[in-house]
Design a protein around this motif. Structure first.
Motif, PDB file in Angstrom:
ATOM      1  N   GLU A 140      40.906  41.249  39.714  1.00 12.24           N
ATOM      2  CA  GLU A 140      40.812  40.158  40.691  1.00 12.24           C
ATOM      3  C   GLU A 140      40.523  38.876  39.923  1.00 12.24           C
ATOM      4  OE1 GLU A 140      37.443  40.860  43.246  1.00 12.24           O
ATOM      5  OE2 GLU A 140      36.364  41.909  41.639  1.00 12.24           O
ATOM      6  N   LEU A 142      38.376  35.022  39.798  1.00 14.76           N
ATOM      7  CA  LEU A 142      37.210  34.306  40.285  1.00 14.76           C
ATOM      8  C   LEU A 142      37.140  32.940  39.612  1.00 14.76           C
ATOM      9  CD1 LEU A 142      34.499  34.278  41.863  1.00 14.76           C
ATOM     10  CD2 LEU A 142      33.427  35.196  39.788  1.00 14.76           C
ATOM     11  N   LEU A 166      34.080  41.675  36.869  1.00 14.83           N
ATOM     12  CA  LEU A 166      34.990  41.852  37.996  1.00 14.83           C
ATOM     13  C   LEU A 166      35.602  43.255  37.944  1.00 14.83           C
ATOM     14  CD1 LEU A 166      36.884  38.417  37.717  1.00 14.83           C
ATOM     15  CD2 LEU A 166      35.020  38.979  39.292  1.00 14.83           C
ATOM     16  N   THR A 178      45.335  31.542  41.666  1.00 13.37           N
ATOM     17  CA  THR A 178      43.993  30.957  41.769  1.00 13.37           C
ATOM     18  C   THR A 178      43.865  29.727  40.873  1.00 13.37           C
ATOM     19  OG1 THR A 178      43.057  33.141  42.224  1.00 13.37           O
ATOM     20  CG2 THR A 178      41.537  31.427  41.511  1.00 13.37           C
TER      21      THR A 178
END
Length: 333
Positions: A140, A142, A166, A178
């Motif tokens: 993922e 962040l 993560l 992102t």
């Protein structure tokens, strides 16, 4: 920083006319006999030529004053040019892979994550005028730092990156999406994402191709970096009570995918197989993303009329002082 023209300009014409009248009157009286003493018997025997100089100098001072007033009427100016150079920073988001494979020990004497953190920090140090953000990803993504000029904060966040923060895996599409969202939040005409990874996309709900297409549509350049030696590399395969257990595993950097992402966005793909190569790659990216230089020219006009008027007044005072002392005279028709 100009001189206000009202007060001084109003004095120019009367002073000019007064000087013309004085100069003309002096010229009309040029045949008069001029004696420095009221009585002939008081004339000295020597030094007469020195006193004669005073008589010739007095009209000269008046003429100098006249010339100075003429210069003042022209209103001369001095132009001061000041050039200010400002750098318009590039908006940059650094996406760093922190999956477990980044612990691979093929960048001896350090592992991949340690070398990556050092070189990313060095890259930040070189980008003084840029807003920089940081995204960490594995399975993922962040946002660690949204984007800031506080590079000390960015470097502190880089130092805090570690494997295991993560969910494990490599979600390249999610990481790129992102990072693209974060860089679009930053005000700049030039936006860049630098994505570093040592693997292939195996997680996330966004494909790398779709994320690259979106970045290209937003005019975001993406530089991709694949890290890891060719062939086998010692990688952690299990965690034990004393740490990780390593085995030689085939490096699976997807060069074709990372190159396609870079090409789709107008960036470049680089492959680092050792620490020196990774250092050179960040240096190349730094040179490719030059910071635009903007010049602002400021002109300042300073009027010089006041100085000429003051000099003219000083010349008249010298003439008056000389006429009242050394060259006082008696005019005989």
């Amino acid at each position: 920083m100009g001189i206000a023209g009202g007060g001084w300009s109003a004095l120019l014409l009367p002073l000019f006319l007064l000087l013309l009248l004085a100069w003309g009157w002096s010229w009309s009286r040029r045949r008069a006999l001029r004696l420095p003493y009221p009585r002939a018997e008081s004339l000295p025997d020597d030094g007469g030529w020195r006193r004669d100089l005073w008589w010739y100098w007095l009209p000269a001072w008046r003429s100098v004053a006249l010339v100075l007033v003429v210069f003042a009427m022209v209103r001369p100016q001095r132009v001061l040019t000041h050039v200010e150079r400002e750098r318009e920073g590039v908006a940059i988001v650094l996406a760093v892979d922190i999956s477990s494979s980044m612990l691979a020990e093929d960048f001896q004497p350090e592992n991949r994550i340690a070398v990556a953190k050092r070189e990313v920090t060095r890259f930040v140090d070189a980008r003084n005028s840029d807003r920089i953000g940081l995204v960490a990803f594995s399975g993922e993504a962040l946002t660690i730092v949204p984007g800031t000029l506080d590079h000390a904060l960015v470097k502190s966040a880089i130092a805090g990156l570690s494997v295991g923060q993560l969910t494990d895996g490599t979600a390249l599409g999610v990481a790129l999406a992102t990072a693209a969202n974060r860089v679009m939040e930053l005000e700049s005409e030039s936006r860049v994402v630098v994505l570093l990874t040592d693997g292939d996309n195996n997680a996330g709900s966004i494909s790398p191709e779709d994320a690259a297409a979106a970045a290209a549509a937003l005019d975001i350049r993406v530089y991709t970096i694949g890290v890891g030696k060719e062939g086998l590399a010692p990688m952690p395969v299990a965690r034990t009570a004393t740490g990780f257990r390593y085995e030689n595993v085939l490096v699976d950097v997807n060069d074709e995918l990372l190159e396609a992402i870079a090409e789709a966005t107008g960036g470049q793909y680089f492959r680092a197989t050792d620490p020196d190569a990774l250092s050179d790659i960040y240096t190349q990216i730094d040179e490719l993303e030059t910071t635009p230089l903007r010049e602002v020219r400021i002109e300042e006009r300073v009027e010089l009329s006041r100085g000429f008027l003051l000099a003219a007044v000083a010349s008249l005072l010298i003439e008056a002082l000389g006429g009242a002392t050394r060259a006082r005279r008696v005019l005989v028709a």
